[in-house]
Scaffold this motif. Structure first.
Motif, mmCIF file in Angstrom:
data_model
loop_
_atom_site.group_PDB
_atom_site.id
_atom_site.type_symbol
_atom_site.label_atom_id
_atom_site.label_comp_id
_atom_site.label_asym_id
_atom_site.label_seq_id
_atom_site.Cartn_x
_atom_site.Cartn_y
_atom_site.Cartn_z
ATOM 1 N N GLU A 32 3.725 0.816 -3.046
ATOM 2 C CA GLU A 32 3.440 -0.491 -2.431
ATOM 3 C C GLU A 32 4.342 -0.676 -1.213
ATOM 4 O O GLU A 32 5.562 -0.800 -1.349
ATOM 5 C CB GLU A 32 3.701 -1.630 -3.431
ATOM 6 C CG GLU A 32 2.993 -1.492 -4.767
ATOM 7 C CD GLU A 32 1.506 -1.822 -4.694
ATOM 8 O OE1 GLU A 32 1.048 -2.274 -3.629
ATOM 9 O OE2 GLU A 32 0.811 -1.620 -5.707
ATOM 10 N N ASN A 82 1.854 6.387 2.450
ATOM 11 C CA ASN A 82 1.978 5.363 1.419
ATOM 12 C C ASN A 82 0.656 5.204 0.663
ATOM 13 O O ASN A 82 -0.420 5.495 1.200
ATOM 14 C CB ASN A 82 2.361 4.017 2.045
ATOM 15 C CG ASN A 82 3.744 4.048 2.674
ATOM 16 O OD1 ASN A 82 4.735 4.239 1.983
ATOM 17 N ND2 ASN A 82 3.809 3.864 3.981
ATOM 18 N N GLU A 83 0.744 4.721 -0.579
ATOM 19 C CA GLU A 83 -0.484 4.512 -1.344
ATOM 20 C C GLU A 83 -1.182 3.227 -0.917
ATOM 21 O O GLU A 83 -2.312 3.250 -0.447
ATOM 22 C CB GLU A 83 -0.177 4.488 -2.842
ATOM 23 C CG GLU A 83 -1.418 4.551 -3.695
ATOM 24 C CD GLU A 83 -1.118 4.942 -5.137
ATOM 25 O OE1 GLU A 83 -1.763 4.380 -6.035
ATOM 26 O OE2 GLU A 83 -0.240 5.799 -5.356
ATOM 27 N N ASN A 84 -0.506 2.091 -1.059
ATOM 28 C CA ASN A 84 -1.070 0.807 -0.640
ATOM 29 C C ASN A 84 -0.218 0.228 0.485
ATOM 30 O O ASN A 84 0.982 0.039 0.301
ATOM 31 C CB ASN A 84 -1.098 -0.181 -1.811
ATOM 32 C CG ASN A 84 -1.979 0.305 -2.938
ATOM 33 O OD1 ASN A 84 -3.127 0.685 -2.731
ATOM 34 N ND2 ASN A 84 -1.436 0.314 -4.155
ATOM 35 N N TYR A 130 0.206 -3.004 3.081
ATOM 36 C CA TYR A 130 -0.145 -4.383 3.399
ATOM 37 C C TYR A 130 0.329 -4.645 4.827
ATOM 38 O O TYR A 130 1.533 -4.527 5.111
ATOM 39 C CB TYR A 130 0.525 -5.356 2.427
ATOM 40 C CG TYR A 130 0.207 -5.079 0.977
ATOM 41 C CD1 TYR A 130 -0.780 -5.791 0.307
ATOM 42 C CD2 TYR A 130 0.900 -4.085 0.276
ATOM 43 C CE1 TYR A 130 -1.074 -5.532 -1.035
ATOM 44 C CE2 TYR A 130 0.613 -3.813 -1.060
ATOM 45 C CZ TYR A 130 -0.372 -4.535 -1.707
ATOM 46 O OH TYR A 130 -0.656 -4.266 -3.023
ATOM 47 N N GLN A 153 -2.673 -1.616 11.234
ATOM 48 C CA GLN A 153 -3.516 -0.594 10.612
ATOM 49 C C GLN A 153 -4.097 0.354 11.669
ATOM 50 O O GLN A 153 -4.051 1.581 11.517
ATOM 51 C CB GLN A 153 -4.668 -1.248 9.849
ATOM 52 C CG GLN A 153 -5.646 -0.229 9.275
ATOM 53 C CD GLN A 153 -7.024 -0.815 8.972
ATOM 54 O OE1 GLN A 153 -7.406 -1.852 9.509
ATOM 55 N NE2 GLN A 153 -7.762 -0.144 8.103
ATOM 56 N N ALA A 172 -2.463 6.130 5.177
ATOM 57 C CA ALA A 172 -2.285 5.454 3.883
ATOM 58 C C ALA A 172 -3.516 5.735 3.030
ATOM 59 O O ALA A 172 -4.609 5.969 3.547
ATOM 60 C CB ALA A 172 -2.120 3.947 4.069
ATOM 61 N N ASN A 205 -4.727 3.447 0.997
ATOM 62 C CA ASN A 205 -5.473 2.183 0.988
ATOM 63 C C ASN A 205 -4.755 1.154 1.848
ATOM 64 O O ASN A 205 -3.546 0.989 1.750
ATOM 65 C CB ASN A 205 -5.586 1.663 -0.449
ATOM 66 C CG ASN A 205 -6.241 0.297 -0.519
ATOM 67 O OD1 ASN A 205 -7.353 0.106 -0.050
ATOM 68 N ND2 ASN A 205 -5.539 -0.675 -1.076
ATOM 69 N N GLU A 257 -4.494 -2.859 2.859
ATOM 70 C CA GLU A 257 -4.809 -4.257 2.541
ATOM 71 C C GLU A 257 -4.499 -5.064 3.796
ATOM 72 O O GLU A 257 -3.331 -5.348 4.089
ATOM 73 C CB GLU A 257 -3.960 -4.742 1.355
ATOM 74 C CG GLU A 257 -4.205 -4.013 0.053
ATOM 75 C CD GLU A 257 -5.449 -4.509 -0.668
ATOM 76 O OE1 GLU A 257 -5.985 -5.567 -0.261
ATOM 77 O OE2 GLU A 257 -5.887 -3.841 -1.624
#
Length: 316
Positions: A34, A49-51, A53, A59, A71, A73, A75
């Motif tokens: 995270e 990184n996995e997630n 934000y 992004q 990444a 994913n 968010e």
């Protein structure tokens, strides 16, 4: 009754700033599960990184720089949109550093912690202006936290380029600084032609896709610099600037707030995208924190300045 400030709410680890209460990292230096990313500069946003934000612009910059490894994913969060990571409420506020840069407000047990990331207060038409928000703890960068440091006005600095008739090789970071310089040169040095190194172009295109208008520029053409020995500004990233140390028929200029990076150049151009001493003091006045925690630089002078008036804790 006000809940106490948790002194270990944010801790500095080998991987970066860690919030154990929400089990996430702020701008981690190594890949994590995270990751809350304040902005897309390489020392704040790593790949893998996995997630993640972050804001939309962050992004896009990360995806350009890291491609499929940016990444697992994303968010994407709008400014002021509240979201939750393991019980910690989080929202982004514009940091004024580069396009998409965000300060991170974290709320836990009715205590508000504000992480600034990198930020500046000066006007900049190429990114969102800083938006202050009240917090109990201000976690601020202190890159230039020295009473002797006062950044000059960027518009007055850029006008120095008008005093140079020869072609200029202008070094600047590819993301953020370059776009700001293009805008400033177009406004204040209208007789100069801006030639851009190809490595900077993708970032410019993302800026324009996000609605930022910078004015005129074109991709670098060697013929132009050879045939026209005056009036051109060749904008290059630091690696290129440093590799052409013996470039002929150009005046070398590097745009930065750091004095040591100005040495040996034909002209000093002090344009910084970080907050200076007065800016940090102004931010503390606006945020009205009970405590200030410092990062990225030396917080000792800030601690001495506030001595008995405000708790200043140095994290780094």
């Amino acid at each position: 009754m006000t809940n106490p400030i948790l002194q270990d709410f944010i801790t500095l680890t080998k991987t970066g700033l860690y919030c154990s209460y929400g089990n996430f990292y702020l701008d981690p230096q190594d890949p994590v599960v995270e990751a809350v990313i304040s902005h897309a500069h390489g020392d704040h946003a790593v790949s893998g990184n996995e997630n993640v934000y972050c804001t939309k612009a962050t992004q896009l910059f990360m995806q350009h720089r890291y491609k499929k490894f940016s990444a697992a994913n994303f968010e994407i969060k709008a400014y002021q949109e509240k979201f939750d990571i393991n019980g910690v409420k989080i929202s982004f506020y514009p940091a004024g550093h580069i396009l998409g840069s965000a300060m991170v407000l974290m709320e836990y047990q009715n205590v508000r912690y504000l992480y600034t990331g990198d930020y500046k207060l000066e006007p900049d038409t190429t990114c969102e202006p800083i938006e202050f928000v009240k917090a109990d703890v201000l976690i601020t960068e202190t890159t230039f936290a020295d009473p002797e440091v006062k950044h000059p006005d960027a518009e007055e600095e850029i006008k120095k380029l008008n005093t140079v008739s020869s072609n200029i090789m202008l070094g600047a970071y590819a993301l953020g600084k370059s776009q700001r310089l293009i805008s400033l040169i177009n406004k204040h040095c209208p007789d100069k032609k801006i030639l851009v190194h190809h490595n900077i172009m993708p970032f410019i295109q993302i800026y324009e896709q996000q609605g930022i208008q910078m004015g005129n520029y074109q991709v670098y053409d060697r013929k132009i610099m050879k045939q026209q020995l005056e009036g051109n500004i060749y904008l290059v990233p630091p690696m290129v600037f440093n590799s052409y140390i013996r470039a002929i028929n150009v005046v070398r200029v590097f745009a930065t707030g750091w004095k040591y990076l100005q040495q040996g150049n034909g002209l000093h151009l002090y344009i910084s995208d970080h907050v200076d001493w007065e800016g940090i003091i102004k931010t503390i006045e606006e945020v009205q924190p009970k405590e200030v925690w410092t990062l990225h630089g030396d917080g000792k002078q800030l601690r001495a300045h506030f001595s008995d008036k405000l708790t200043v804790k140095i994290l780094n």
